[in-house]
Enzyme design. Sequence first.
Site, PDB file in Angstrom:
ATOM      1  N   ASP A  38       0.855  -1.183   0.000  1.00  0.00           N
ATOM      2  CA  ASP A  38       0.000   0.000   0.000  1.00  0.00           C
ATOM      3  C   ASP A  38       0.893   1.235   0.000  1.00  0.00           C
ATOM      4  O   ASP A  38       1.731   1.402   0.882  1.00  0.00           O
ATOM      5  CB  ASP A  38      -0.944   0.000   1.193  1.00  0.00           C
ATOM      6  N   ASP A  92       5.104   8.886 -11.000  1.00  0.00           N
ATOM      7  CA  ASP A  92       6.544   8.938 -11.306  1.00  0.00           C
ATOM      8  C   ASP A  92       6.957  10.129 -12.179  1.00  0.00           C
ATOM      9  O   ASP A  92       8.016  10.722 -11.934  1.00  0.00           O
ATOM     10  CB  ASP A  92       7.006   7.633 -11.973  1.00  0.00           C
TER      11      ASP A  92
HETATM   12  P1  ITT Z   1      -3.120  -2.114  -5.722  1.00  0.00           P
HETATM   13  O1  ITT Z   1      -3.878  -1.483  -4.574  1.00  0.00           O
HETATM   14  O2  ITT Z   1      -3.937  -3.047  -6.561  1.00  0.00           O
HETATM   15  O3  ITT Z   1      -1.806  -2.713  -5.276  1.00  0.00           O
HETATM   16  P2  ITT Z   1      -2.908   0.645  -6.643  1.00  0.00           P
HETATM   17  O4  ITT Z   1      -2.243   1.238  -7.846  1.00  0.00           O
HETATM   18  O5  ITT Z   1      -4.354   0.968  -6.396  1.00  0.00           O
HETATM   19  O6  ITT Z   1      -2.679  -0.944  -6.744  1.00  0.00           O
HETATM   20  P3  ITT Z   1      -2.248   1.844  -4.068  1.00  0.00           P
HETATM   21  O7  ITT Z   1      -3.572   1.639  -3.463  1.00  0.00           O
HETATM   22  O8  ITT Z   1      -1.042   1.533  -3.233  1.00  0.00           O
HETATM   23  O9  ITT Z   1      -2.018   1.006  -5.406  1.00  0.00           O
HETATM   24  O10 ITT Z   1      -2.240   3.327  -4.612  1.00  0.00           O
HETATM   25  C1  ITT Z   1      -1.166   4.113  -4.617  1.00  0.00           C
HETATM   26  C2  ITT Z   1      -1.291   5.211  -5.630  1.00  0.00           C
HETATM   27  O11 ITT Z   1       0.001   5.777  -5.714  1.00  0.00           O
HETATM   28  C3  ITT Z   1      -1.653   4.763  -7.041  1.00  0.00           C
HETATM   29  O12 ITT Z   1      -2.286   5.840  -7.705  1.00  0.00           O
HETATM   30  C4  ITT Z   1      -0.313   4.460  -7.668  1.00  0.00           C
HETATM   31  O13 ITT Z   1      -0.296   4.638  -9.076  1.00  0.00           O
HETATM   32  C5  ITT Z   1       0.566   5.482  -6.977  1.00  0.00           C
HETATM   33  N1  ITT Z   1       1.899   4.917  -6.725  1.00  0.00           N
HETATM   34  C6  ITT Z   1       2.214   3.890  -5.911  1.00  0.00           C
HETATM   35  N2  ITT Z   1       3.517   3.607  -5.979  1.00  0.00           N
HETATM   36  C7  ITT Z   1       4.031   4.468  -6.869  1.00  0.00           C
HETATM   37  C8  ITT Z   1       5.307   4.657  -7.408  1.00  0.00           C
HETATM   38  O14 ITT Z   1       6.326   3.880  -7.059  1.00  0.00           O
HETATM   39  N3  ITT Z   1       5.465   5.622  -8.295  1.00  0.00           N
HETATM   40  C9  ITT Z   1       4.446   6.404  -8.693  1.00  0.00           C
HETATM   41  N4  ITT Z   1       3.202   6.288  -8.259  1.00  0.00           N
HETATM   42  C10 ITT Z   1       2.992   5.316  -7.351  1.00  0.00           C
END
Ligand code: ITT
Length: 199
Positions: A66, A161
């Site tokens: 998360d 990113d």
């Molecule tokens: P899951 O819950 O299915 O794992 P998600 O993309 O919904 O996938 P999150 O709930 O953790 O993941 O949401 C985090 C948000 O932050 C989401 O919009 C991602 O695209 C973004 N995010 C997470 N890690 C990132 C990274 O390393 N670089 C850029 N954006 C990131």
Amino acid sequence: MAIQFVTGNEGKVREAREYLEGVEPVEQVAFDYTEIQSDDLGEIAAHGALEAFEELGGEDGVLVDDAGLFVDALGGFPGPYSAYVEDTVGVERLWRLASEEENRRAHFRTVLAYVDGELLRTAERSSRDGSDPRELGVQTFEGSVAGTLVAPRGEGGFGYDPIFEYNGTTMAEMSTEEKNAISHRGRALAAFADWYADR
Ligand code: ITT
């Protein structure tokens, strides 16, 4: 034994595979776990890992990630709501909002939560005082990185990113390996891999 990475986000899987190559194979599993309402990424991830492990059955380890982007000048927004904000407002408009601020500092944070059959059995044996033994079995690993928000640049990575710059380079301008070397996820994966190897 494979690690079942429960996520719909292929970018997260790519980074975990790159980092954990030679440690354990990483399998992407689609399961929509409940994202509890909380400001605490660790609590959200741990709850999701336990729910997914119970739903998927078997012994293999389950990993949940998360993550969130926390913008200093916006009081940490979007933080735990980063996925919702990416889907609704979008990355470009979040940048425009942040660009009105003098302070462009931000950080990414991620919490990895991991659980498997052996961890849960050990936790059940050692729990005495009435606390929920299953929650004690979940291991969490955190990573964060501070950077600066900039106008979008780069074609790589995913999510926020393109607007997150670290040492003059946006994370979308880095290869997966370069991003892992400095990123929140890379740091959390390093802590996880150390723990996993020591078990
Ligand atoms: P899951 O819950 O299915 O794992 P998600 O993309 O919904 O996938 P999150 O709930 O953790 O993941 O949401 C985090 C948000 O932050 C989401 O919009 C991602 O695209 C973004 N995010 C997470 N890690 C990132 C990274 O390393 N670089 C850029 N954006 C990131």
